[in-house]
Design an enzyme around this catalytic site. Structure first.
Site, PDB file in Angstrom:
ATOM      1  N   HIS A  20     -60.627 111.994 -65.913  1.00 51.24           N
ATOM      2  CA  HIS A  20     -59.977 110.847 -65.258  1.00 51.24           C
ATOM      3  C   HIS A  20     -60.653 109.599 -65.812  1.00 51.24           C
ATOM      4  O   HIS A  20     -61.781 109.272 -65.453  1.00 51.24           O
ATOM      5  CB  HIS A  20     -60.130 110.933 -63.734  1.00 51.24           C
ATOM      6  CG  HIS A  20     -59.491 109.780 -63.032  1.00 51.24           C
ATOM      7  ND1 HIS A  20     -58.379 109.913 -62.224  1.00 51.24           N
ATOM      8  CD2 HIS A  20     -59.767 108.454 -63.052  1.00 51.24           C
ATOM      9  CE1 HIS A  20     -58.022 108.721 -61.777  1.00 51.24           C
ATOM     10  NE2 HIS A  20     -58.851 107.821 -62.264  1.00 51.24           N
ATOM     11  N   LEU A  21     -59.957 108.930 -66.723  1.00 46.90           N
ATOM     12  CA  LEU A  21     -60.532 107.754 -67.377  1.00 46.90           C
ATOM     13  C   LEU A  21     -59.764 106.508 -66.957  1.00 46.90           C
ATOM     14  O   LEU A  21     -58.666 106.234 -67.455  1.00 46.90           O
ATOM     15  CB  LEU A  21     -60.466 107.917 -68.913  1.00 46.90           C
ATOM     16  CG  LEU A  21     -61.034 109.228 -69.487  1.00 46.90           C
ATOM     17  CD1 LEU A  21     -60.852 109.289 -70.995  1.00 46.90           C
ATOM     18  CD2 LEU A  21     -62.506 109.389 -69.117  1.00 46.90           C
ATOM     19  N   GLY A  22     -60.304 105.816 -65.980  1.00 48.60           N
ATOM     20  CA  GLY A  22     -59.701 104.542 -65.545  1.00 48.60           C
ATOM     21  C   GLY A  22     -60.817 103.524 -65.501  1.00 48.60           C
ATOM     22  O   GLY A  22     -61.777 103.629 -66.256  1.00 48.60           O
ATOM     23  N   ASN A  23     -60.720 102.549 -64.601  1.00 53.58           N
ATOM     24  CA  ASN A  23     -61.851 101.640 -64.399  1.00 53.58           C
ATOM     25  C   ASN A  23     -63.065 102.417 -63.943  1.00 53.58           C
ATOM     26  O   ASN A  23     -64.166 102.227 -64.420  1.00 53.58           O
ATOM     27  CB  ASN A  23     -61.484 100.613 -63.333  1.00 53.58           C
ATOM     28  CG  ASN A  23     -61.228  99.287 -63.955  1.00 53.58           C
ATOM     29  OD1 ASN A  23     -61.884  98.912 -64.915  1.00 53.58           O
ATOM     30  ND2 ASN A  23     -60.268  98.578 -63.410  1.00 53.58           N
ATOM     31  N   GLY A  24     -62.825 103.319 -62.975  1.00 52.94           N
ATOM     32  CA  GLY A  24     -63.806 104.342 -62.639  1.00 52.94           C
ATOM     33  C   GLY A  24     -63.461 105.545 -63.517  1.00 52.94           C
ATOM     34  O   GLY A  24     -62.294 105.735 -63.848  1.00 52.94           O
TER      35      GLY A  24
ATOM     36  N   ASN B  54     -54.019 103.357 -48.551  1.00 55.20           N
ATOM     37  CA  ASN B  54     -55.296 103.323 -49.266  1.00 55.20           C
ATOM     38  C   ASN B  54     -55.885 101.943 -49.005  1.00 55.20           C
ATOM     39  O   ASN B  54     -55.460 100.948 -49.585  1.00 55.20           O
ATOM     40  CB  ASN B  54     -55.041 103.550 -50.759  1.00 55.20           C
ATOM     41  CG  ASN B  54     -56.332 103.598 -51.556  1.00 55.20           C
ATOM     42  OD1 ASN B  54     -57.416 103.333 -51.029  1.00 55.20           O
ATOM     43  ND2 ASN B  54     -56.214 103.932 -52.826  1.00 55.20           N
TER      44      ASN B  54
ATOM     45  N   GLU C 235     -52.265 110.277 -56.941  1.00 53.83           N
ATOM     46  CA  GLU C 235     -53.043 110.634 -55.757  1.00 53.83           C
ATOM     47  C   GLU C 235     -52.211 110.501 -54.476  1.00 53.83           C
ATOM     48  O   GLU C 235     -52.370 111.282 -53.538  1.00 53.83           O
ATOM     49  CB  GLU C 235     -54.306 109.761 -55.692  1.00 53.83           C
ATOM     50  CG  GLU C 235     -55.314 110.195 -56.745  1.00 53.83           C
ATOM     51  CD  GLU C 235     -56.231 109.092 -57.228  1.00 53.83           C
ATOM     52  OE1 GLU C 235     -55.743 108.176 -57.918  1.00 53.83           O
ATOM     53  OE2 GLU C 235     -57.428 109.147 -56.932  1.00 53.83           O
TER      54      GLU C 235
ATOM     55  N   HIS D 137     -63.067 111.199 -57.121  1.00 56.96           N
ATOM     56  CA  HIS D 137     -61.812 111.367 -57.876  1.00 56.96           C
ATOM     57  C   HIS D 137     -61.216 112.753 -57.628  1.00 56.96           C
ATOM     58  O   HIS D 137     -60.389 113.225 -58.421  1.00 56.96           O
ATOM     59  CB  HIS D 137     -62.027 111.236 -59.401  1.00 56.96           C
ATOM     60  CG  HIS D 137     -62.130 109.817 -59.875  1.00 56.96           C
ATOM     61  ND1 HIS D 137     -62.775 109.513 -61.046  1.00 56.96           N
ATOM     62  CD2 HIS D 137     -61.675 108.653 -59.389  1.00 56.96           C
ATOM     63  CE1 HIS D 137     -62.728 108.206 -61.246  1.00 56.96           C
ATOM     64  NE2 HIS D 137     -62.063 107.668 -60.234  1.00 56.96           N
TER      65      HIS D 137
ATOM     66  N   ARG E  59     -56.314 107.790 -47.754  1.00 62.05           N
ATOM     67  CA  ARG E  59     -57.344 108.140 -48.722  1.00 62.05           C
ATOM     68  C   ARG E  59     -58.692 107.748 -48.110  1.00 62.05           C
ATOM     69  O   ARG E  59     -58.883 106.603 -47.696  1.00 62.05           O
ATOM     70  CB  ARG E  59     -57.124 107.361 -50.013  1.00 62.05           C
ATOM     71  CG  ARG E  59     -58.271 107.545 -50.945  1.00 62.05           C
ATOM     72  CD  ARG E  59     -58.083 106.780 -52.221  1.00 62.05           C
ATOM     73  NE  ARG E  59     -59.209 107.096 -53.095  1.00 62.05           N
ATOM     74  CZ  ARG E  59     -59.867 106.177 -53.773  1.00 62.05           C
ATOM     75  NH1 ARG E  59     -59.543 104.919 -53.703  1.00 62.05           N
ATOM     76  NH2 ARG E  59     -60.869 106.535 -54.546  1.00 62.05           N
TER      77      ARG E  59
ATOM     78  N   GLY F 232     -55.752 105.338 -66.052  1.00 62.26           N
ATOM     79  CA  GLY F 232     -55.146 104.271 -66.873  1.00 62.26           C
ATOM     80  C   GLY F 232     -55.460 104.401 -68.351  1.00 62.26           C
ATOM     81  O   GLY F 232     -54.581 104.250 -69.207  1.00 62.26           O
TER      82      GLY F 232
ATOM     83  N   ARG G 225     -69.461 100.124 -64.421  1.00 61.34           N
ATOM     84  CA  ARG G 225     -70.569 100.957 -63.925  1.00 61.34           C
ATOM     85  C   ARG G 225     -71.267 101.640 -65.104  1.00 61.34           C
ATOM     86  O   ARG G 225     -70.602 102.085 -66.046  1.00 61.34           O
ATOM     87  CB  ARG G 225     -70.059 102.050 -62.977  1.00 61.34           C
ATOM     88  CG  ARG G 225     -69.571 101.522 -61.656  1.00 61.34           C
ATOM     89  CD  ARG G 225     -69.237 102.699 -60.735  1.00 61.34           C
ATOM     90  NE  ARG G 225     -68.218 102.295 -59.807  1.00 61.34           N
ATOM     91  CZ  ARG G 225     -67.131 103.017 -59.510  1.00 61.34           C
ATOM     92  NH1 ARG G 225     -66.941 104.200 -60.068  1.00 61.34           N
ATOM     93  NH2 ARG G 225     -66.267 102.565 -58.652  1.00 61.34           N
TER      94      ARG G 225
ATOM     95  N   GLU H  61     -54.253 108.107 -69.759  1.00 57.00           N
ATOM     96  CA  GLU H  61     -52.796 108.238 -69.884  1.00 57.00           C
ATOM     97  C   GLU H  61     -52.228 107.353 -70.989  1.00 57.00           C
ATOM     98  O   GLU H  61     -51.212 107.692 -71.604  1.00 57.00           O
ATOM     99  CB  GLU H  61     -52.123 107.841 -68.556  1.00 57.00           C
ATOM    100  CG  GLU H  61     -52.398 108.819 -67.430  1.00 57.00           C
ATOM    101  CD  GLU H  61     -52.060 108.250 -66.057  1.00 57.00           C
ATOM    102  OE1 GLU H  61     -51.170 107.389 -65.957  1.00 57.00           O
ATOM    103  OE2 GLU H  61     -52.703 108.677 -65.077  1.00 57.00           O
ATOM    104  N   ASN H  62     -52.887 106.202 -71.222  1.00 52.13           N
ATOM    105  CA  ASN H  62     -52.249 105.196 -72.077  1.00 52.13           C
ATOM    106  C   ASN H  62     -52.922 104.906 -73.405  1.00 52.13           C
ATOM    107  O   ASN H  62     -52.302 104.304 -74.281  1.00 52.13           O
ATOM    108  CB  ASN H  62     -52.142 103.867 -71.315  1.00 52.13           C
ATOM    109  CG  ASN H  62     -51.302 104.017 -70.063  1.00 52.13           C
ATOM    110  OD1 ASN H  62     -50.145 104.415 -70.136  1.00 52.13           O
ATOM    111  ND2 ASN H  62     -51.894 103.753 -68.907  1.00 52.13           N
TER     112      ASN H  62
END
Ligand code: ADP
Length: 399
Positions: A205-209, A7, A381, A177, A88, A327, A238, A330-331
């Site tokens: 999908h909840l991360g930085n993006g 990646n 991924e 994603h 990727r 991130g 963003r 999940e957390n």
């Protein structure tokens, strides 16, 4: 078979070496700050780890360092022992709806997509071209973030814009994603022992993006990211959805240039724009100390997710599950609790105790009387890239 998953970012290279089909991870790591004064090298293998800093000119040199480390630690003698490399690639446009073996034509098309994904595709190509230069005989596979969403109906992917913009300039919603939404939906079917075709789910999908995806029978039917990853949910830095007219207002009425506005929408907005922090852990910590700005950023983030869930729920005849991943998904028990407390109208009931358990394993967090299942499923991924590369290459290569 040995499959290396890569990646490549603009100044970084993540790698993971798999033995397939067993899915044994032989080594993995990350090189950051390529072309900067000092790059950081991290390698993890067989319960050991290696760290070093040194100047690395480009991605080809970075790959050479990975190859040398594999030799030094007895992981591989050289990249010639690889049976395949899986990459990727962020944008496959309408050209790619499946993982694809890379040849000159595929590289040409990924190049053509640079206009659509100027921040991502050039870096992905650096990884592909560096590996080709070092090791031209090893087959390479591209797995596209957009591919999973190619199943969206026209009513989901077309914007209400002049149709020439789509026909001439490719302006439409592509979604991103995809590899993550693909993975967690397959995991859900496996873990709940159901046929994928029978499951309707909303994946978050909840991360930085961050993005939401409506998945019907294993296929994406709508997703919140659009022409670029800027659309949809509020993200780390963003903006997500905005009124596009504000861009023209700012350019017309302030000293901000289009370039600056584009930068700010991507890098200075979202959670960061509201409370100067883009890290959900820090935001939660600030909230616990009574920080109002952090709480406001959190509330705006939650509200947007809830609105997407509500909208997507109406696309299905029935909804079986909501999946949390990335991130934050999940957390963060706090984020999950605040999202689900708005979903009473759908009959969603969270089990607060199950939600609080922290674990790296997939798990359910709904109460027994919930009409929709709630799942936390850690995304992977690289797993998809390794498996899909193996699937395409196993007939080409003999063990
Ligand atoms: P990326 O989109 O860069 O891959 P990740 O999926 O790693 O991002 O998600 C990063 C986000 O996850 C950050 O906002 C981080 O604060 C958040 N996060 C990670 N662990 C926790 C946690 N225990 N509680 C709350 N948020 C967390």
């Amino acid at each position: 078979m040995r499959i290396l998953v890569l990646n490549a970012g603009s100044s970084s290279l993540k790698f993971k070496l798999y033995k397939m089909p067993q899915k044994d991870i032989l080594a993995y790591g990350l090189i950051e700050k390529i072309s900067e004064e000092l790059a950081d090298i991290h390698l993890f293998f067989a319960k050991s780890n290696y760290k070093k800093q040194k100047y690395i000119k480009d991605h080809q040199k970075a790959l050479k360092i990975v190859e040398a480390l594999f030799l030094e630690f007895g992981i591989l003698k050289s990249f010639e022992e690889l049976d395949g490399v899986g990459h990727r690639v962020v944008h496959g446009g309408e050209a790619f709806s499946e993982p694809t073996i890379i040849d000159d034509e595929v590289i040409k098309v990924i190049h053509q997509m640079i206009a659509l994904a100027p921040l991502h595709n050039p870096s992905n190509l650096l990884g592909i071209e560096a590996m080709r230069a070092l090791n031209p005989k090893t087959p390479q596979v591209a797995i596209f973030d957009t591919a999973f969403h190619q199943s969206m109906p026209k009513s989901a992917y077309l914007y209400a814009l002049p149709k020439e913009w789509y026909e001439r300039y490719g302006v439409r919603r592509y979604g991103f994603h995809g590899t993550s939404h693909f993975f967690v939906s397959r995991q859900l079917a496996k873990l709940s022992n159901r046929d994928l075709k029978d499951i309707n789910a909303i994946s978050l999908h909840l991360g930085n993006g961050a993005s939401a995806c409506a998945i019907e029978g294993g296929c994406s039917i709508d997703t919140s990211m659009g022409f670029t990853p800027l659309e949809g949910l509020v993200m780390g830095s963003r903006s997500g959805d905005i009124d596009s007219e504000l861009i023209f207002y700012l350019e017309r009425s302030t000293k901000l240039t289009f370039k600056q506005i584009e930068w700010d929408l991507n890098h200075a907005s979202g959670l960061k724009g509201i409370c100067s922090d883009n890290d959900m852990r820090t935001i939660q910590e600030r909230i616990s100390r009574g920080d109002k700005e952090a709480k406001l950023a959190f509330d705006i983030f939650i509200r947007r997710v809830v609105k997407y869930i509500g909208g997507y729920a109406m696309l299905f005849k029935s909804l079986d599950a909501i999946i949390f991943t990335g991130g934050i998904g999940e957390n963060s028990a706090l984020v999950r609790e605040h999202i689900t407390k708005h979903l009473g109208l759908l009959g969603v009931v969270l089990d607060k105790e199950l939600n609080k358990i922290s674990s790296s394993l997939p798990r359910v967090i709904h109460a027994s009387n919930s009409s929709i299942e709630l799942w936390v499923i850690p995304t992977d991924e690289e797993d998809v890239i390794a498996k899909e590369s193996f699937r395409l290459l196993k007939n080409l290569v003999k063990e």
